[in-house]
Design a protein around this motif. Structure first.
Motif, PDB file in Angstrom:
ATOM      1  N   UNK B 276       0.844  -1.336   0.127  1.00 24.25           N
ATOM      2  CA  UNK B 276      -0.003  -0.029  -0.069  1.00 24.25           C
ATOM      3  C   UNK B 276       1.027   1.217  -0.145  1.00 24.25           C
ATOM      4  N   UNK B 277       1.925   1.312   0.671  1.00 21.61           N
ATOM      5  CA  UNK B 277       2.869   2.574   0.852  1.00 21.61           C
ATOM      6  C   UNK B 277       3.496   2.717  -0.497  1.00 21.61           C
ATOM      7  N   UNK B 279       2.182   1.800  -3.384  1.00 20.23           N
ATOM      8  CA  UNK B 279       1.143   2.381  -4.312  1.00 20.23           C
ATOM      9  C   UNK B 279       0.762   3.551  -4.138  1.00 20.23           C
ATOM     10  N   UNK B 280       0.824   3.898  -2.678  1.00 22.68           N
ATOM     11  CA  UNK B 280       0.494   5.474  -2.325  1.00 22.68           C
ATOM     12  C   UNK B 280       1.428   6.192  -3.133  1.00 22.68           C
ATOM     13  N   UNK B 281       2.706   6.052  -3.087  1.00 19.05           N
ATOM     14  CA  UNK B 281       3.636   6.830  -3.449  1.00 19.05           C
ATOM     15  C   UNK B 281       3.646   6.994  -4.983  1.00 19.05           C
ATOM     16  N   UNK B 282       3.189   6.124  -5.875  1.00 22.23           N
ATOM     17  CA  UNK B 282       3.103   6.265  -7.273  1.00 22.23           C
ATOM     18  C   UNK B 282       1.804   6.985  -7.484  1.00 22.23           C
ATOM     19  N   UNK B 283       1.119   6.957  -6.500  1.00 23.24           N
ATOM     20  CA  UNK B 283      -0.485   7.708  -6.815  1.00 23.24           C
ATOM     21  C   UNK B 283      -0.485   9.052  -6.300  1.00 23.24           C
ATOM     22  N   UNK B 284       0.844   9.492  -6.135  1.00 24.48           N
ATOM     23  CA  UNK B 284       0.982  10.837  -5.645  1.00 24.48           C
ATOM     24  C   UNK B 284       0.749  11.604  -7.165  1.00 24.48           C
ATOM     25  N   UNK B 285       0.376  12.969  -6.898  1.00 23.50           N
ATOM     26  CA  UNK B 285       0.262  13.821  -8.329  1.00 23.50           C
ATOM     27  C   UNK B 285       1.207  14.831  -8.296  1.00 23.50           C
TER      28      UNK B 285
END
Lengths: 322, 322, 322, 322, 322
Positions: B276-277, B279-285
């Motif tokens: 999750x961490x 995925x969260x990082x590459x989900x940043x804008x």
């Protein structure tokens, strides 16, 4: 099954004699008869009862087996029950039984469910005739001493089993195995306790100056057996108490390990939660989030996240949580 | 309810006699009266008190019931209370009571709240008249022996119940059932203890050379009963101690299982948290995140995430957490 | 190994004498022989047995060693076994043994597996001849007193070890070390218990007015030793009970700490979960999410998140979870 | 406060007499005086001491109150202290005290801090004059019997309280209430124990053939009281042991429940973590993530997530974690 | 340090006398000497030994101190050691010691390490000369009574400390403080136990009809002291048993609280996890996610999330997890 049936005179072996002549030899003054049976049938016991004029209740006990170690005093004769402990691959232990009938000039031993014979005792007594002159009380002592001597290795094995458990009790992850072994050990120790404690009582009675007449003159020998049993009993009690403590310690160890796991879990959860929270924030879709447009916004964000995680990591490390 | 009321002479059964003639028969030398009652009414007891000249306190105890097993010595007669244990589908056990009044030439037994009769005891005594010649003490012994013999299967059932609990005590997920069964077993064992221990005391008194006069000449028989009770008592104590240990072990097992669950939880939480961490990082804008534009950025990212998870998985597996 | 072999007359040292002359000196009226051996060989013990006419069983016990502390009364002579406790860097303790044979006019002490000598006892007795006039009983007392005096520092060390554990038992994170030390301490205490308790029994017998004849006239001295042993025994029991309590407390402390960790974990997990949930919501890709377009939407969102977290933080702080 | 002061002759009530004449009546042969006081003042006790010639220490004990149940034997007279247990809404129990002075021809009872009177005892004795002819020992027995009879309902209430706790001990979520009630029950049981155990000792002394002279001829009655106390004491011990076991079981139940919660938490955490991880992955902003462009990518993704969660759910369900 | 040295004749105080004249007064018939020392030096004790002809072992014990409470019977004189318990701000308690030498016509008391004097005892005895006529035994009783009276407030303080712990034992978050206080209390109780139990034994010996000669005629007084000690001892045992139960209860309470925290943690984790999972799903970047384009998609999504969370919240609330 008859093993031996021998008459002695003045401590010297006369000859093997047929079972039916026992009562004749008993009537001869200075004569002493020593018979050994093994897994005796009811018929054999009936013959013995007649030849030796044994007490009905005693013979019935010997026939039924499963008695507690005990001594029954019938005035001029006594009846003693002792247990034998033999290692058994499956159950841990198998209990055998020795029933000894002792009269003024005879000893009849009946051994049940046991592989251990007492030929050595007879051989020793025959080698040293002056010992046999002490009479039937001495033969009883010799048998009892042989039985008790065989308890020592049993206790030793229990002690080394306990030590081998103790060696691992503070190891991580050994809790389940330890508790199972402790429980099994406890079971064995209690079995041994029930073998030893009543026999100690028996030895005490035989050693006492108000004990049975046939032991007269051999009191000090029985006191010696009593001391051995006292020692074994003390060892057994120590093992019991140690097991009790070890079970408590085991529980503490499980709790401690669990607590350590909780801490580690808490630490890692904290570290990842913070990373995820940061990432989540910069993943929001607000139109105006200036840092998202910065040339080096992304590496800076990554650096911030990693640094925060590292700081947390070090703090947890120092606190001993990781 | 009167069950039997029989007079004997020299060990032979004379005849059933009407209750009112008891005192007449008692007065005849060489005559022996043996009466059995069941759930006696106050009226019946009053008659018996008069016929046998029983002590008031003893009769009152028999009337009220709910006595502890005991022996009361009134000089030439004694009063003995014993408990009967009967399996009961609901409560586990139901306690019955046998009150026995023993005089020089009579035995009166009053059985309360029990389905178990003692006809077998009477039949055996009548079959072997030489036994009855031992007098009322022997009849008391025979009754007591019958009562005690019925304790053995009770103990056996407790032991096999304990063994069946032990068989599952180290199983995962059995903790709740085990603890409930152990608690219930403990309750039954304590009930049995209160039945056996005081009766052992009674048997000890009857077997002692300073015991009641009516037992004179039958001491060895009572010693035999005493030995049986000693054996039962030792079994009961072993069960009790084993239960205590088993409860502790149960607690340890719960703690161990809980600890294992904690570890597994921690392990999976860690694995997913890392995924999750990432995925969260590459989900940043962030505007400039070069890897997002790479041809194979996505599969590479997936591969990285999966690889990391697999490495973690293997490490947890090895550490025994999964 | 022979250490001393000296004859005394009226409390005064006569001379070192050859072992073979012991029996001659014993026959001289008013003469007293005091022999000390160390790690005696079978041969030496055989000579002693002959010279002093010692009882066979006693000599055999002395030869085999590993006896429980005890006293054997052979009418005019007695045989006493005492244990010595010596600190041992590896095992914690090493047990030595002193066997003392005491007759009307002799004392023979055999010390096994121990570095501690009793030269001081002999020196003190020789300095004060009026003491030696009390006879062999007094020498036994002096030896026993010396043995018992050496138990006190052992108990003191156990007590200070216990205190040092107690000082840390309520510290966070000390549970594992505490439980290991408590277990080890328990082992040592039980060893000491088995040294002290039987010797207390011995002293009690020697002090009793029905005790052995050779102690006649020195009863008060043995009562003094008995009192010392009573005191040591009470200390040992206190340590044992305290250890038992400490183990329980240790478990409680582990549970309390674990509970504190759980709370902290729960608190932080809650705080981060709320931040992540907020961020997740604004990270959703709905076409119409008006706040995303606001001029100060982002800072307002950050402010909201931070404020919520702070409020939570303060509430947890107040509740004592953080 | 004086309640009764009556003289009897040959078991028949003579008349209420003024306190000052007590000593006159005591001097008349065949005359028996029975006085009952309640919460006596020092002045009243002083008068009684003079009239009955009571022992100073006994009177001082009665004055101070707060004695343990006991019997003091002053040769021709005795002094007995018994406790009364009365339910008290606040404290659970309130302890009262009965002091009884018994001489050859008098009984003086002083009741303190108790609402329970003994008028019934006097009435019964007056109804059956042949009982009073047994003398002062019988009156003491009657009082003691009345006191002990009042213990039975107290024990019954404790037993039903214990049963009501037992009924809920295996219920989920009852742990806190159970442990509080067990602790409170334990407190009450221990209070009762301290009332019963010493009184049992008292009854034992009075029943013994070497007991006080004034009880001569009533031994069997006191043995009856003794038996009642033995029974109460056994019940109390059973309750105590059951409470101890119940506390352990309570701890096990808490641990088991906690373990169940942990498992459920772990299961749900796992299920949601996997959903979140999947969602996180498809929320990444890689330029080339082909599945995002698929016509039915979204429903397929949702289906995948839901399916995975359901599979996990079923596995947890089967494993008993949910 | 000499405090008093007074001679009495027929219960009346004669005069303070110089230490050297003690032996002269002792030789005068009808004369009684009562000396009190405090923290006596070796020199002072030597003088006393000479004047009173005290037994060497007793004097040595008094000199060394640190004895267990005990009585030594030297035929015509006895030596009694009692402990004094004084509150000490740091250690909890400080132990003092009173050594009393009692002969036919003298009493010598030596008080060590204690602030508590016994002037009141002397004053009382001098006020009531008829008491002193009971002889030295009575003075010993008076001293002992004074010592024992001072134990009562100590027990009271322990009991109220225990009650204050009990008041908080079921409070949330009190576990750590409770366990520390219980452990400290246990330590104090055990100390008191070692003061009281041996002294009870002493009082028992003095009260026994076969006790020392100097107590002849005062047996009932010592029995009174014995009763007081029995009462104190019972209180101490109750406190001990209560502490043991309280420690177990404490552990249960910690486990219960921990379980409650686990449940709350699980509940909140579940609520947030579901919110995060929903948000994650709508945060995915699939090209075709129709609901994202809906006019009121966002508020609908928010409403769905909040509703789900509320439903969960209520269910947890009802289940008692929150």
């Amino acid at each position: 099954m008859l093993i031996n049936c021998v008459a002695y005179e003045d401590g010297t072996r006369l000859n093997e004699l047929p079972v039916e002549e026992i009562s004749d030899y008993l009537a001869r003054p200075g004569c002493f008869v020593w018979v050994a049976l093994r897994d005796a049938t009811t018929a054999e016991l009936d013959v013995m009862q007649e030849e030796f004029a044994l007490h009905e209740l005693a013979v019935e006990d010997a026939r039924k087996g499963e008695q507690r170690p005990k001594v029954e005093d019938y005035g001029d004769s006594i009846y003693v029950v002792m247990h034998l402990v033999e290692p058994d691959p499956e159950e841990g232990y198998r209990l055998g039984e020795v029933n000894v009938f002792v009269g003024p000039n005879y000893v009849l031993s009946v051994r049940n469910r046991s592989q251990q014979d007492f030929l050595g005792v007879r051989a020793r007594c025959e080698r040293e005739p002056e010992l046999l002159r002490h009479g039937s009380g001495f033969v009883l002592y010799a048998l009892m001493d042989a039985v008790v001597d065989r308890y020592f290795p049993v206790v030793d094995r229990l002690e080394s089993e306990l030590e081998s458990i103790e060696d691992r009790i503070f190891d991580r992850g050994a809790a389940r195995a330890s508790i199972e072994r402790l429980y099994e050990l406890k079971r064995r120790v209690m079995l041994l306790k029930h073998v030893v404690a009543p026999l100690m009582e028996v030895a005490g009675k035989l050693a006492s100056t108000r004990g049975p007449v046939v032991c007269e003159g051999n009191r000090e020998y029985f006191r010696d057996v009593y001391d051995h049993l006292l020692r074994i009993n003390a060892s057994v009690d120590t093992i019991r108490e140690t097991i009790a403590t070890a079970i408590q310690v085991n529980l503490s160890m499980v709790a401690i390990e669990d607590s350590e796991v909780s801490k580690r879990l808490a630490a890692w959860a904290g570290i990842f939660a913070i990373a995820t929270a940061f990432a989540g924030i910069w993943g929001m879709n607000f139109a105006r989030m200036p840092e998202l447009q910065w040339e080096y916004g992304y590496p800076a964000a990554l650096a911030l996240i990693v640094t925060t995680c590292l700081i947390l990591y070090r703090r947890f490390k120092r606190a001993g949580w990781l």
